[in-house]
Each structure stands twice: as C-alpha cells, then as structure tokens.
Design a protein around this motif. Structure first.
Motif, mmCIF file in Angstrom:
data_model
loop_
_atom_site.group_PDB
_atom_site.id
_atom_site.type_symbol
_atom_site.label_atom_id
_atom_site.label_comp_id
_atom_site.label_asym_id
_atom_site.label_seq_id
_atom_site.Cartn_x
_atom_site.Cartn_y
_atom_site.Cartn_z
ATOM 1 N N VAL A 196 -5.072 13.709 32.814
ATOM 2 C CA VAL A 196 -4.244 14.493 33.730
ATOM 3 C C VAL A 196 -2.808 14.481 33.218
ATOM 4 O O VAL A 196 -2.237 13.405 32.977
ATOM 5 N N ALA A 201 5.735 15.349 36.270
ATOM 6 C CA ALA A 201 5.545 14.864 37.644
ATOM 7 C C ALA A 201 6.683 13.903 37.972
ATOM 8 O O ALA A 201 6.760 12.809 37.414
ATOM 9 N N GLU A 206 3.643 13.400 43.607
ATOM 10 C CA GLU A 206 3.150 14.433 42.711
ATOM 11 C C GLU A 206 2.122 13.868 41.735
ATOM 12 O O GLU A 206 1.121 14.536 41.412
ATOM 13 N N ARG A 210 -1.847 15.262 41.622
ATOM 14 C CA ARG A 210 -2.540 15.742 40.430
ATOM 15 C C ARG A 210 -3.822 14.961 40.174
ATOM 16 O O ARG A 210 -4.836 15.531 39.755
ATOM 17 N N TYR A 213 -6.348 16.148 42.716
ATOM 18 C CA TYR A 213 -6.771 17.516 42.427
ATOM 19 C C TYR A 213 -7.848 17.558 41.342
ATOM 20 O O TYR A 213 -8.745 18.420 41.358
#
Length: 269
Positions: A196, A201, A206, A210, A213
């Motif tokens: 990732v 970020a 944040e 991620r 996600y």
C-alpha cells in the motif's frame, strides 16, 4: 473440494458491530471468490483479563492506557465506521451461533470445543474479526484454519496499533497481510499480501484508511489462493519477522513525536 464447489467460510467475530471495511471484505469474497458463509460465530470475551481485540492483555493495558487515550484524543478522525451485526441483512441466511471465549494460558483465548466441532463440520475456513489472540483447536480443526488480517507487513511491523509505526517512521510503503493464524502473535502463514502506497499519507488516519481500503481485495485473493491445490502459504522464519509492538511502546516521547507529525501533516491538507 472441486473448483465449482463454494468454499464454506465461518465468520468468527467478537463484536456486535462490524467495521465496514470487514463488511465490504465479506461481500467481496461472496461475490468474487466462490465463497459462501453458512455460519456466523459470535464469541464474546470472558472478562477483562483475557487478551482482547488489540492483542494486548490487561496487564499491558494498565501501563499504556494513558498513551492510547492520548492518541485517540488527538486523531479524532478514525477512518473506521461500523454496522451492527444484526443489520447485515445478506448474512441473515447464515446460522448464528453465540458463545463465550475462554481464557487460555499463558495468554489469549480459546473457542469452546463444541463450537469448534460445529465450525469444522460446517466450514472449510474461518475469517476472524476481533476475537483476541486465538489459541487451541480452532486454529487447526477447520481444513484451512483461521484467516486474519494484519494491517501491516508482518515481515516489518507486528502488533498494534495498526499503521501508527509506519506513520511515525515515514515509511513510503505499508502492507496488508492475510495470515493463517498460529499461536504466535502476527507470525502466521501468509495467504495473501498487498503493498500500500503511503508516500503521501500525512496523518495516521490516512494511513489507516488506505490499509482498510485494500482489505477486500486481499481477502478475496487469499480465499481464491487457498482454493488452488498448488498454492502453498508462506511461513516467515522467526528471524525474518518484523518488530512486535505493544500499546506500552506508546511512551511519552513517542506520543510527542506523533503529535508533531500530525501537526506537520495539517499543512499538507
């Protein structure tokens, strides 16, 4: 099991409310990974002396609760949202089996043997969400064991809290690991992994967003992997495992460094 036969998955949770990234992950596997979920086991924790969803025992929590609350009070932007388990309508066809997790020595929890037997008879694999550090027969009785997310690369960062150490160390890349659990914390067999990008970020929230996600794809890939007879999960040698972090590592110095990074990050938003 033939390639056309759905993999039967038990969803094992210790919570009444499920993080929406996990709900999305379960949706994805039913849609894309030839999976059905015939059983939901809700294992409540026995007491506060048992290791909980953070993977940290109460003896450690006594030493680090101030640091954790400090972090939570500053961030105030937790990217997780939750849905009550009872409101996930598409799981309504699954059998619901409540139980109480039991303390295990020297740490962790076990699932009652009658529940383990029901899981093994009904399902091929277990997907775990916030039940604690599992021990005992539940890890070995289902054909494909218990699969659990670690929102980090276990070859670099183990333990908790998810994403904070990557954030503090300015890591440009993080990872999401789907592991088949063993009795050791964040030292399981890697079933799937995704890198990732964290290079831009600028807050812990944040970073976490991620990582969450990326989770549905990781779970879908992992369950497709274990349905491939030629697939072999990877057990990382002890000497190649990452540092194991605890909540007690959030010392006042670390808290100060975290605060400064969050403030600095505000100028990038």
């Amino acid at each position: 099991m033939s390639s056309s036969t759905p993999l039967r998955v038990c969803f094992l949770t210790g919570r009444d409310e499920i993080a929406d990234w996990m709900v999305a992950s379960l949706r994805r596997i039913v849609k894309d990974a030839n999976v059905e979920i015939p059983l939901v086991v809700h294992a409540s924790e026995p007491d506060e002396n048992t290791l909980g969803d953070s993977g940290i025992g109460s003896h450690l929590k006594e030493h680090c609760s101030t640091g954790v609350q400090y972090v939570k009070n500053i961030v105030r932007r937790d990217p997780q949202t939750h849905t009550p388990l009872s409101n996930i309508e598409w799981l309504g066809s699954a059998k619901y089996l409540p139980c109480k997790a039991e303390p295990s020595e020297p740490f962790g929890v076990t699932i009652p043997s009658d529940v383990v037997e029901a899981v093994a008879e009904t399902c091929d694999a277990v997907v775990h969400f916030q039940v604690g550090i599992l021990q005992g027969e539940i890890l070995t009785q289902p054909t494909h064991g218990v699969l659990s997310f670690h929102h980090g690369d276990i070859r670099q960062y183990r333990g908790t809290p998810a994403g904070i150490w990557e954030f503090l160390h300015d890591e440009p890349v993080g990872g999401v690991t789907l592991q088949r659990l063993t009795p050791k914390l964040d030292a399981g067999y890697i079933v799937a992994f995704a890198s990732v990008n964290l290079s831009d970020a600028h807050s812990w929230a944040e970073v976490r967003r991620r990582l969450f996600y990326a989770s549905p794809n990781v779970l879908s890939n992992g369950l497709q992997n274990i349905q491939d007879p030629s697939f072999e999960p990877v057990l990382v040698p002890d000497e190649e495992l990452g540092t194991l972090y605890y909540l007690s590592d959030l010392t006042p110095r670390i808290q100060a460094a975290y605060f400064l990074k969050e403030v600095k990050g505000l100028f990038h938003t």
